[in-house]
Design an enzyme around this catalytic site. Sequence first.
Site, PDB file in Angstrom:
ATOM      1  N   ASN A 259       4.896  28.152  52.605  1.00  0.00           N
ATOM      2  CA  ASN A 259       4.641  26.719  52.628  1.00  0.00           C
ATOM      3  C   ASN A 259       4.036  26.240  51.317  1.00  0.00           C
ATOM      4  O   ASN A 259       3.470  27.028  50.553  1.00  0.00           O
ATOM      5  CB  ASN A 259       3.663  26.383  53.766  1.00  0.00           C
ATOM      6  CG  ASN A 259       4.345  26.393  55.112  1.00  0.00           C
ATOM      7  OD1 ASN A 259       5.417  25.823  55.292  1.00  0.00           O
ATOM      8  ND2 ASN A 259       3.730  27.069  56.076  1.00  0.00           N
ATOM      9  N   LYS A 344       8.583  18.546  53.966  1.00  0.00           N
ATOM     10  CA  LYS A 344       7.783  19.299  54.934  1.00  0.00           C
ATOM     11  C   LYS A 344       6.292  19.087  54.694  1.00  0.00           C
ATOM     12  O   LYS A 344       5.484  19.101  55.633  1.00  0.00           O
ATOM     13  CB  LYS A 344       8.122  20.786  54.854  1.00  0.00           C
ATOM     14  CG  LYS A 344       7.455  21.593  55.962  1.00  0.00           C
ATOM     15  CD  LYS A 344       7.918  23.024  56.007  1.00  0.00           C
ATOM     16  CE  LYS A 344       7.254  23.746  57.176  1.00  0.00           C
ATOM     17  NZ  LYS A 344       7.624  25.166  57.259  1.00  0.00           N
ATOM     18  N   GLU A 433      -4.399  27.551  53.819  1.00  0.00           N
ATOM     19  CA  GLU A 433      -3.486  27.299  52.702  1.00  0.00           C
ATOM     20  C   GLU A 433      -3.725  25.927  52.065  1.00  0.00           C
ATOM     21  O   GLU A 433      -2.781  25.207  51.756  1.00  0.00           O
ATOM     22  CB  GLU A 433      -2.040  27.418  53.174  1.00  0.00           C
ATOM     23  CG  GLU A 433      -1.638  28.814  53.619  1.00  0.00           C
ATOM     24  CD  GLU A 433      -0.195  28.881  54.087  1.00  0.00           C
ATOM     25  OE1 GLU A 433       0.597  29.624  53.493  1.00  0.00           O
ATOM     26  OE2 GLU A 433       0.131  28.179  55.063  1.00  0.00           O
TER      27      GLU A 433
END
Length: 470
Positions: A259, A344, A433
């Site tokens: 990601n 995303k 993250e």
Amino acid sequence: MTANDTQPSSFDTDLTASLEQETKEHFDHETDETREESDERDTSIDTADLAAEQEQSSQSQAFNPETGEINWDCPCLGGMAHGTCGEQFKSAFSCFVYSEEEPKGMDCVSVFKDMQECFRAHPEEYASELEDNEDEEEESEELSGDVVINMPDINVLLVGTGALGSIYAWRLQEGGIHVTCVCRSNYTAVKSSGFRITSDKYGNHTYMPTRVVQSVDEAADTEYDFIIVCTKALPNISDNSHIIAPAIGPRTIILLIQNGIGIEQPFAERYPRTPIASVISYIDVSQPESGTIEHGTISSLLMGIYSNPDDLVRQRLDALSSVWNEQGALCKVVDDVQPYRWLKLVWNASFNTVSVVSGGNNTREMLDNPQCKELLRNIMREVYAIGEAATGKPLPERMGISGPDGFIEETDKRDVAVVPSMLMDYRARRPMEHDVILGRPLQVARQMGISAPYMEAVYAMLVMVEKTNL
């Protein structure tokens, strides 16, 4: 992974449906020459042709074209449907009967391979079938003067084989690819018993990788065509691009299923001559305990070449993509994947991060608060502005869902509230993250002179929260 990896929204479902249609259109226009160029499959070119010769007469007797049914008790099948390998025979025969590929049966290679492997595992019962296959192959070679050409084996090394990695590794191995999985915390469970998978999409299965190792060093005795990295992207803690170095070879293509923004740069700098593909995953999967995988209905990938592009690299990615597609994991290779990364990020940078700094709230609780809902919308607006400036084009639209209001509306309509994975990481006292989800995008914003005060504020709070939590 982040929230819409583990808890799919209806946006993910719509994206999957769109991918499925685009994939269908791609294969509808695929030429025979393209199929022949996809020489990375662990299958035999002649398998479908062999199947055609063996099954044509039986097909005409056992299959009723008016009803579309197969009579498994037809004497013409010689009782094959009811033997030890009966289920494998049924799968192969059915695939061939209903195949619409040209030549017929080209889409049945993997199931015929499974049937033949079952035959070989029970030679006492299938000696005649095994002998017939060998005789036909020898006769074919003598008549044509050609040697039967076997496509070269594909070796894949998957690093970070957790919930997400296990599903994609499983689908590749089902397609005939040799997969070596690097497992860490779940190594003991997987090495002894494999992955125990319950999947609404693929059914329940115990998946045993071709090889299970604890480190890349242990796996470095093999030359790999693809190295797939599924670890979390945590550059604020360490640069983990070095861990795959022992396994990099002259044919290797690196696939990064991670990601965030800027995840490719450390790998591109460390391996300047190695092609790198950037991959985005949408999947609803979790690993509640070591080696136990729970998967829903979504598994789709978008990938594009990040560095060292050429026609051969694209052909090899297309070949790998076709294996995933054939095994039910929708995959599309695009010319420019970065807009999809930013798309995303719209959800990840808002719902994921705010779920933590707001005190541990799910999507329903966040959206029920007017002030929090507006904060989410403002973060989304900033991501759109930065992403479109960075890519030089509007972010993609999927199934009519576009813009902050579209994301908020589809999340608000969900029957079940989403607990974002960043919140799960926080509760489990795992690193988050935040650098690739907020930190790196903010660097891009500053470089382009774009103000993003809402993202800046949430990022500052998130870093402080993590520091006291770890």
